[in-house]
Design a protein around this motif. Structure first.
Motif, PDB file in Angstrom:
ATOM      1  N   ALA A 167       0.841  -1.208   0.000  1.00 17.35           N
ATOM      2  CA  ALA A 167       0.000   0.000   0.000  1.00 17.35           C
ATOM      3  C   ALA A 167       0.871   1.250   0.000  1.00 17.35           C
ATOM      4  O   ALA A 167       1.913   1.285   0.654  1.00 17.35           O
ATOM      5  CB  ALA A 167      -0.902  -0.005   1.237  1.00 17.35           C
ATOM      6  N   PHE A 168       0.450   2.242  -0.725  1.00 19.68           N
ATOM      7  CA  PHE A 168       1.143   3.528  -0.876  1.00 19.68           C
ATOM      8  C   PHE A 168       2.456   3.409  -1.660  1.00 19.68           C
ATOM      9  O   PHE A 168       3.262   4.334  -1.669  1.00 19.68           O
ATOM     10  CB  PHE A 168       1.377   4.205   0.480  1.00 19.68           C
ATOM     11  N   GLY A 169       2.634   2.283  -2.336  1.00 19.35           N
ATOM     12  CA  GLY A 169       3.834   2.109  -3.151  1.00 19.35           C
ATOM     13  C   GLY A 169       3.652   2.704  -4.532  1.00 19.35           C
ATOM     14  O   GLY A 169       2.567   3.154  -4.908  1.00 19.35           O
ATOM     15  N   LYS A 170       4.725   2.723  -5.289  1.00 13.37           N
ATOM     16  CA  LYS A 170       4.665   3.197  -6.677  1.00 13.37           C
ATOM     17  C   LYS A 170       5.743   2.517  -7.498  1.00 13.37           C
ATOM     18  O   LYS A 170       6.706   1.973  -6.961  1.00 13.37           O
ATOM     19  CB  LYS A 170       4.833   4.716  -6.758  1.00 13.37           C
ATOM     20  N   PHE A 171       5.554   2.545  -8.821  1.00 12.80           N
ATOM     21  CA  PHE A 171       6.638   2.171  -9.714  1.00 12.80           C
ATOM     22  C   PHE A 171       7.686   3.279  -9.648  1.00 12.80           C
ATOM     23  O   PHE A 171       7.381   4.421  -9.293  1.00 12.80           O
ATOM     24  CB  PHE A 171       6.129   2.053 -11.150  1.00 12.80           C
ATOM     25  N   GLY A 172       8.907   2.970 -10.062  1.00 12.09           N
ATOM     26  CA  GLY A 172       9.968   3.975 -10.074  1.00 12.09           C
ATOM     27  C   GLY A 172      10.947   3.734  -8.934  1.00 12.09           C
ATOM     28  O   GLY A 172      10.553   3.546  -7.776  1.00 12.09           O
ATOM     29  N   ALA A 173      12.239   3.711  -9.288  1.00  8.74           N
ATOM     30  CA  ALA A 173      13.285   3.580  -8.273  1.00  8.74           C
ATOM     31  C   ALA A 173      13.325   4.842  -7.414  1.00  8.74           C
ATOM     32  O   ALA A 173      12.812   5.895  -7.813  1.00  8.74           O
ATOM     33  CB  ALA A 173      14.635   3.342  -8.952  1.00  8.74           C
ATOM     34  N   LEU A 174      13.951   4.750  -6.241  1.00  9.39           N
ATOM     35  CA  LEU A 174      13.990   5.910  -5.348  1.00  9.39           C
ATOM     36  C   LEU A 174      14.853   7.027  -5.914  1.00  9.39           C
ATOM     37  O   LEU A 174      14.667   8.195  -5.563  1.00  9.39           O
ATOM     38  CB  LEU A 174      14.500   5.516  -3.962  1.00  9.39           C
ATOM     39  N   ASP A 175      15.794   6.693  -6.793  1.00 10.43           N
ATOM     40  CA  ASP A 175      16.619   7.761  -7.374  1.00 10.43           C
ATOM     41  C   ASP A 175      15.978   8.364  -8.630  1.00 10.43           C
ATOM     42  O   ASP A 175      16.576   9.207  -9.282  1.00 10.43           O
ATOM     43  CB  ASP A 175      18.043   7.265  -7.670  1.00 10.43           C
ATOM     44  N   ALA A 176      14.755   7.942  -8.953  1.00  9.89           N
ATOM     45  CA  ALA A 176      14.042   8.531 -10.100  1.00  9.89           C
ATOM     46  C   ALA A 176      13.465   9.884  -9.686  1.00  9.89           C
ATOM     47  O   ALA A 176      12.883  10.009  -8.617  1.00  9.89           O
ATOM     48  CB  ALA A 176      12.923   7.609 -10.562  1.00  9.89           C
ATOM     49  N   ASP A 177      13.641  10.859 -10.553  1.00  4.79           N
ATOM     50  CA  ASP A 177      13.145  12.200 -10.255  1.00  4.79           C
ATOM     51  C   ASP A 177      11.743  12.332 -10.863  1.00  4.79           C
ATOM     52  O   ASP A 177      11.579  12.767 -11.991  1.00  4.79           O
ATOM     53  CB  ASP A 177      14.106  13.239 -10.855  1.00  4.79           C
ATOM     54  N   GLU A 178      10.749  11.914 -10.104  1.00  2.00           N
ATOM     55  CA  GLU A 178       9.377  11.970 -10.619  1.00  2.00           C
ATOM     56  C   GLU A 178       8.404  12.130  -9.454  1.00  2.00           C
ATOM     57  O   GLU A 178       8.698  11.733  -8.324  1.00  2.00           O
ATOM     58  CB  GLU A 178       9.027  10.713 -11.427  1.00  2.00           C
ATOM     59  N   ALA A 179       7.244  12.696  -9.775  1.00  2.00           N
ATOM     60  CA  ALA A 179       6.224  12.907  -8.747  1.00  2.00           C
ATOM     61  C   ALA A 179       5.631  11.564  -8.325  1.00  2.00           C
ATOM     62  O   ALA A 179       5.696  10.575  -9.066  1.00  2.00           O
ATOM     63  CB  ALA A 179       5.134  13.819  -9.287  1.00  2.00           C
ATOM     64  N   TRP A 180       5.030  11.549  -7.140  1.00  2.00           N
ATOM     65  CA  TRP A 180       4.470  10.302  -6.597  1.00  2.00           C
ATOM     66  C   TRP A 180       3.204   9.884  -7.333  1.00  2.00           C
ATOM     67  O   TRP A 180       3.011   8.718  -7.671  1.00  2.00           O
ATOM     68  CB  TRP A 180       4.147  10.523  -5.108  1.00  2.00           C
ATOM     69  N   THR A 181       2.324  10.835  -7.640  1.00  2.00           N
ATOM     70  CA  THR A 181       0.931  10.477  -7.929  1.00  2.00           C
ATOM     71  C   THR A 181       0.757   9.621  -9.182  1.00  2.00           C
ATOM     72  O   THR A 181       0.029   8.634  -9.162  1.00  2.00           O
ATOM     73  CB  THR A 181       0.081  11.754  -8.038  1.00  2.00           C
ATOM     74  N   CYS A 182       1.399  10.008 -10.274  1.00  2.00           N
ATOM     75  CA  CYS A 182       1.118   9.325 -11.545  1.00  2.00           C
ATOM     76  C   CYS A 182       1.518   7.847 -11.492  1.00  2.00           C
ATOM     77  O   CYS A 182       0.716   6.966 -11.809  1.00  2.00           O
ATOM     78  CB  CYS A 182       1.831  10.038 -12.693  1.00  2.00           C
ATOM     79  N   GLU A 183       2.744   7.585 -11.045  1.00  2.00           N
ATOM     80  CA  GLU A 183       3.194   6.194 -11.019  1.00  2.00           C
ATOM     81  C   GLU A 183       2.606   5.428  -9.821  1.00  2.00           C
ATOM     82  O   GLU A 183       2.527   4.202  -9.852  1.00  2.00           O
ATOM     83  CB  GLU A 183       4.719   6.121 -11.022  1.00  2.00           C
ATOM     84  N   ALA A 184       2.190   6.151  -8.785  1.00  2.00           N
ATOM     85  CA  ALA A 184       1.485   5.478  -7.676  1.00  2.00           C
ATOM     86  C   ALA A 184       0.096   5.051  -8.134  1.00  2.00           C
ATOM     87  O   ALA A 184      -0.388   3.978  -7.776  1.00  2.00           O
ATOM     88  CB  ALA A 184       1.390   6.393  -6.468  1.00  2.00           C
ATOM     89  N   ARG A 185      -0.531   5.889  -8.949  1.00  2.00           N
ATOM     90  CA  ARG A 185      -1.868   5.558  -9.453  1.00  2.00           C
ATOM     91  C   ARG A 185      -1.792   4.367 -10.412  1.00  2.00           C
ATOM     92  O   ARG A 185      -2.594   3.433 -10.339  1.00  2.00           O
ATOM     93  CB  ARG A 185      -2.476   6.771 -10.153  1.00  2.00           C
ATOM     94  N   ARG A 186      -0.813   4.394 -11.314  1.00  2.00           N
ATOM     95  CA  ARG A 186      -0.665   3.269 -12.255  1.00  2.00           C
ATOM     96  C   ARG A 186      -0.369   1.983 -11.482  1.00  2.00           C
ATOM     97  O   ARG A 186      -0.906   0.915 -11.800  1.00  2.00           O
ATOM     98  CB  ARG A 186       0.446   3.579 -13.273  1.00  2.00           C
ATOM     99  N   TYR A 187       0.469   2.092 -10.463  1.00  2.00           N
ATOM    100  CA  TYR A 187       0.777   0.942  -9.616  1.00  2.00           C
ATOM    101  C   TYR A 187      -0.491   0.464  -8.899  1.00  2.00           C
ATOM    102  O   TYR A 187      -0.822  -0.725  -8.916  1.00  2.00           O
ATOM    103  CB  TYR A 187       1.857   1.334  -8.598  1.00  2.00           C
ATOM    104  N   TYR A 188      -1.204   1.390  -8.278  1.00  2.00           N
ATOM    105  CA  TYR A 188      -2.374   1.003  -7.482  1.00  2.00           C
ATOM    106  C   TYR A 188      -3.394   0.230  -8.326  1.00  2.00           C
ATOM    107  O   TYR A 188      -3.818  -0.877  -7.959  1.00  2.00           O
ATOM    108  CB  TYR A 188      -3.059   2.232  -6.833  1.00  2.00           C
ATOM    109  N   PHE A 189      -3.808   0.826  -9.448  1.00  2.00           N
ATOM    110  CA  PHE A 189      -4.911   0.185 -10.176  1.00  2.00           C
ATOM    111  C   PHE A 189      -4.493  -1.138 -10.797  1.00  2.00           C
ATOM    112  O   PHE A 189      -5.309  -2.053 -10.912  1.00  2.00           O
ATOM    113  CB  PHE A 189      -5.488   1.145 -11.221  1.00  2.00           C
ATOM    114  N   ASN A 190      -3.255  -1.255 -11.198  1.00  2.00           N
ATOM    115  CA  ASN A 190      -2.825  -2.488 -11.823  1.00  2.00           C
ATOM    116  C   ASN A 190      -2.459  -3.569 -10.808  1.00  2.00           C
ATOM    117  O   ASN A 190      -2.610  -4.759 -11.087  1.00  2.00           O
ATOM    118  CB  ASN A 190      -1.662  -2.216 -12.778  1.00  2.00           C
ATOM    119  N   ILE A 191      -2.002  -3.171  -9.641  1.00  2.00           N
ATOM    120  CA  ILE A 191      -1.590  -4.164  -8.642  1.00  2.00           C
ATOM    121  C   ILE A 191      -2.736  -4.450  -7.661  1.00  2.00           C
ATOM    122  O   ILE A 191      -3.015  -5.601  -7.335  1.00  2.00           O
ATOM    123  CB  ILE A 191      -0.339  -3.676  -7.877  1.00  2.00           C
ATOM    124  N   CYS A 192      -3.386  -3.413  -7.176  1.00  2.00           N
ATOM    125  CA  CYS A 192      -4.393  -3.586  -6.105  1.00  2.00           C
ATOM    126  C   CYS A 192      -5.814  -3.225  -6.540  1.00  2.00           C
ATOM    127  O   CYS A 192      -6.736  -3.289  -5.714  1.00  2.00           O
ATOM    128  CB  CYS A 192      -4.028  -2.720  -4.898  1.00  2.00           C
TER     129      CYS A 192
END
Ligand code: FEO
Length: 387
Positions: A167-192
């Motif tokens: 829960a509250f995870g996202k795609f993207g390594a920690l050294d990736a310079d990107e916002a949380w929401t977009c890849e967290a949303r893609r992660y959420y709907f596809n995984i959970c």
């Protein structure tokens, strides 16, 4: 190791993966993924989860840097999916006195994943059980189906940290310079995405605790503005739309259905300032398209007839939507057919098996190419979508 700081006693020991092509063998991860893991240093030391097998050596080195020769007391196993559990065996081999801590549902999974039976070294915990480490106390909350049945999360009472598993995870390594929401949303709907009810149940438990920091198994540690992330999870898991807007998902054999989809987008833009997004589901990332379908409150599906049914990529997209419990939306349909148009009827039949879907009628039928009569139909569909 990523330069992640949590506190004097709680240390990050996870790894970044920039090598994997597809997460779970299916999801593109252009900025990699992080396998998070933590250690709590106290009178007794607890490790929280391991990492993917390909990063075992790096992770063990991170662990040893923090332990500085001390033997850990507990290995908390939140989730048995191999991206987090693969190094459990090596930990048991390295530390003969360590106690594994897991939910009752995890125990039989361990026998399936590992050839060695670790049952005698495991402590099974139930809802609300606690383990005192010294100044820190771990409280376990069961979170079945977020994202597997054995999942539990851990609340650390002293520093008020929620170790939230997937829960509250996202795609993207920690050294990736990107916002949380977009890849967290893609992660959420596809995984959970399938497990909205179970995520809601977890959110209710979370709401009963004072949480200052969220430490997920993927993605950044969250320590500010936690209401934002919890609010997003509440919206997503309740199957409510996040944005007012229209998402047009199309596929096209020779460009004519694509032209109809674009014509609808143009008509909508001319009629209103509503947000409109489009995706060619044969070329664009389908996981992103699925996310966009959930994100918006209105969806349009446009597909040609193929072999007496729906062009296969749209068939696949509909199966993805079904498997993630897509519901509570208004849907417009555009079909194309050069002799017997069937795609619209087939798409409607599939959508009618979903929960609370309003299909706009009549559907638009493109007869091979976009003509004036097609534009009239699209204009009528646009009016319905904007009502
Ligand atoms: Fe990151 Fe469900 O494992």
């Amino acid at each position: 190791m990523s330069n992640v700081s949590i506190s004097d006693a709680v240390k990050y020991i996870g790894v970044d993966d920039h090598e994997l092509d597809l997460f779970e063998g299916q999801y593109i991860i252009p900025n990699g993924i992080a396998y998070n893991s933590y250690v709590i240093l106290d009178e007794k030391t607890a490790i929280l989860d391991t990492v993917d097998a390909r990063f075992a050596d790096q992770w063990l080195a991170n662990l040893e840097t923090q332990l500085q020769g001390k033997a850990p007391h507990y290995l908390i196993i939140s989730h048995m999916e191999p991206d987090h559990s693969s190094v459990i065996g090596r930990i048991f081999d390295l530390y003969p006195d360590i106690i594994g801590v897991c939910s009752a549902r995890a125990l039989p999974m361990m026998k399936r994943f590992f050839t060695t039976d670790y049952s005698s070294r495991m402590m099974v915990v139930n809802e609300g059980d606690t383990i005192a480490l010294g100044a820190h106390t771990l409280k376990f909350l069961m979170a079945p189906m977020v994202h597997w049945p054995e999942v539990m999360v851990t609340y650390e009472q002293e520093e008020k940290i929620l170790f939230s598993a997937d829960a509250f995870g996202k795609f993207g390594a920690l050294d990736a310079d990107e916002a949380w929401t977009c890849e967290a949303r893609r992660y959420y709907f596809n995984i959970c995405g399938k497990y909205g009810a179970q995520v809601q149940a977890l959110l209710k438990k979370v709401a009963q605790h004072d949480i200052r920091t969220i430490c997920p198994l993927h993605g950044p540690i969250l320590s500010e503005n936690l209401e934002y992330y919890i609010d997003k999870y509440n919206t997503w898991s309740s199957y409510e739309a996040e944005d007012k807007g229209i998402f047009i998902a199309y596929c096209s054999l020779h460009g004519n259905t694509a032209q109809a989809a674009q014509a609808l987008a143009d008509i909508l833009a001319a009629k209103s300032d509503i947000k409109v997004a489009t995706a060619d589901i044969a070329r664009d990332d389908m996981a992103e398209a699925l996310e966009d379908a959930f994100r918006h409150d209105r969806l349009v599906l446009a597909a040609p007839t193929y072999d007496g049914g729906i062009m296969p990529v749209m068939d696949t997209f509909l199966h993805h939507l079904a498997s993630k419990n897509f519901q509570n939306r208004t849907v417009g349909i555009i079909e194309n057919g050069s002799w017997t148009p069937m795609a619209g009827r087939k798409m409607c039949e599939m959508l009618q098996t979903f929960k609370n879907i309003r299909i706009l009628q009549p559907i638009v039928t493109v007869e091979s190419t976009v003509k004036e009569s097609t534009l009239e139909q699209l204009n009528a569909l646009a009016d319905q979508l904007l009502q």
